[in-house]
Design an enzyme around this catalytic site. Sequence first.
Site, short mmCIF file in Angstrom:
data_model
loop_
_atom_site.label_atom_id
_atom_site.label_comp_id
_atom_site.label_asym_id
_atom_site.label_seq_id
_atom_site.Cartn_x
_atom_site.Cartn_y
_atom_site.Cartn_z
CB VAL A 210 -0.88 0.21 1.47
CG1 VAL A 210 -1.44 1.84 1.48
CG2 VAL A 210 -1.82 -1.32 0.98
CG HIS A 211 4.97 2.88 2.52
ND1 HIS A 211 4.81 4.57 2.65
CD2 HIS A 211 6.05 2.97 1.73
CE1 HIS A 211 5.61 5.15 2.56
NE2 HIS A 211 6.68 5.07 1.32
CB ALA A 212 4.56 0.02 -2.78
CG HIS B 244 7.38 6.78 -2.17
ND1 HIS B 244 6.70 7.66 -0.89
CD2 HIS B 244 7.82 6.38 -2.88
CE1 HIS B 244 8.04 8.09 -1.00
NE2 HIS B 244 8.94 7.48 -1.33
#
Length: 96
Positions: A67-69, A72
């Site tokens: 999710v962070h990737a 980002h």
Amino acid sequence: MGIIIHGGNARSSAMNAMVEAKQGNFEVAESLIEEASNELNKAHRIQTDLIQAESRGEKTEVSLLMVHAQDHFMNAMTVRDLAIEIIELTKKTINL
């Protein structure tokens, strides 16, 4: 991790492009935008590989890291797109 790394590199290049444009260094700014685009292409290739693997039935765990990737990557694309617009506006302002 590749999406995060390349997304971060792209965002940094786009931010630096705006700094250069504010100083009137438009050739440097354009070069940095090109770097940002190249980094985004690398991140996009990784993302596409993951999507294709999933379409073949290979499951990818949806983790906080994934999710962070994605966050980002999308943020970097937005910053690059806005940087392009800001650079163009800066050029017009200087030429007034």
